[in-house]
Design an enzyme around this catalytic site. Sequence first.
Site, PDB file in Angstrom:
ATOM      1  CE1 TYR A 235      -8.635  -1.336  -9.942  1.00  0.00           C
ATOM      2  CE2 TYR A 235      -8.027  -0.396 -12.061  1.00  0.00           C
ATOM      3  CZ  TYR A 235      -7.892  -0.450 -10.678  1.00  0.00           C
ATOM      4  OH  TYR A 235      -7.018   0.412 -10.043  1.00  0.00           O
TER       5      TYR A 235
ATOM      6  CG  ASP B 142       5.470   7.669  -5.893  1.00  0.00           C
ATOM      7  OD1 ASP B 142       5.990   6.953  -6.761  1.00  0.00           O
ATOM      8  OD2 ASP B 142       4.237   7.766  -5.739  1.00  0.00           O
TER       9      ASP B 142
END
Length: 400
Positions: free
Chosen positions: A220, A299
Amino acid sequence: MASNSGELPFLVAGAGIGGLSAAIALARSGLPTVVFEKSESFSTHGAGIQLGPNATRILRDWGVLKHLGKRAVVSRGILIGDGLTGSPLNTVPFGAEAEERFGAPFLLVHRSDLHAALLKTAQASKSVTLKAGCGLDGFKQGPEAELQVRAEGEFISGKGLICADGVWSALRELVDPGARLQDTRRTAWRTLVDAKSVPDAIREPWTRLWLSPGAHLVHYPVSGGDRINVVSVIDDRRSQVAEGWNRAADPSILETVFEPWNAHVAELVRQGHHWRCWSLYSMSPLRSWTQGRVCLLGDAAHPTVPFLAQGAAMAIEDAAMLAPLLAAAGDEDVAGAMKRYEIDRIERTARTAFESRKMGNIYHMGGIGRHMRNLILRMRKPQSLLKRYDWLYGFRAELG
């Protein structure tokens, strides 16, 4: 520290997306913050990030999107295709339709652009102090409402500690001893391609997702459309499993994987130069995200594989949910506020991690599974594919 009242600041380990998001959210809640980054600079590695409305809604409220400006590309949606044949399978519509549905846009951004926008927003706040080249390697808590972290051999006092030091968190073990990352035996690869060198269709503001047995490819536009972000994840037993997001990659491995793919898709891989790679890890839900006035975020708390493109979004959501709780708690119940944050977040982040792993297995199906997946995708209405993720993109954090 940066506070008119002289109150102790909250301390944040890590100046990545999660750490800077925490600092911004805390500052908006009137809480001074010191962010410690072990690297000598506040730069970041990586390539593209897809940001769903659950994240962009928060970033817009924080004033971060205005710093991204035209560097962010508004996505029209996801075009799904079969990588071996090159045939289209379906479309997930974003654009105006999704923005009306969820109240915020889907954006395609370069990681460094997002990081720079977060950094600029944090630096504009008088409540945020940033310290580069200063990692944290421990903490200690006393009976009073104060905590100390050890940085460069010295102890620094704070009201609480937020560990946003990423998937390879050095502080996670101190919060939940015995927690271990699990190797997924998958490797992610990334590169950037000059948009001028690709066909017009590839430059259009779509995420193109190609599925194949044991691998998938997504690409993209980022950087205002100047570059094409190309990422592949392959089931891989050959690459060395190691820490880090920025390892040099051997493109001959990719050439072998993509040899049977449709020629037009494989050509984009061949145009990539300077491939980098990183090993993908997951983790079972931790027994605890908190220890007294210390908590994990992003995370560090819930590593998420990238198949739903939600790693950054979950960290941004974490920060937006944590800050108002800490502001409401005052000095006396920081530990309680952090525990409430864990309770509020654990079910959603666990579901996101589970759904991401499941989606990776669907992407990489071979044999009869691949044919059944393709058939089902072709039969679904595009709007139904988007509606399936109302639970994900429609989430609204209680912003402070």
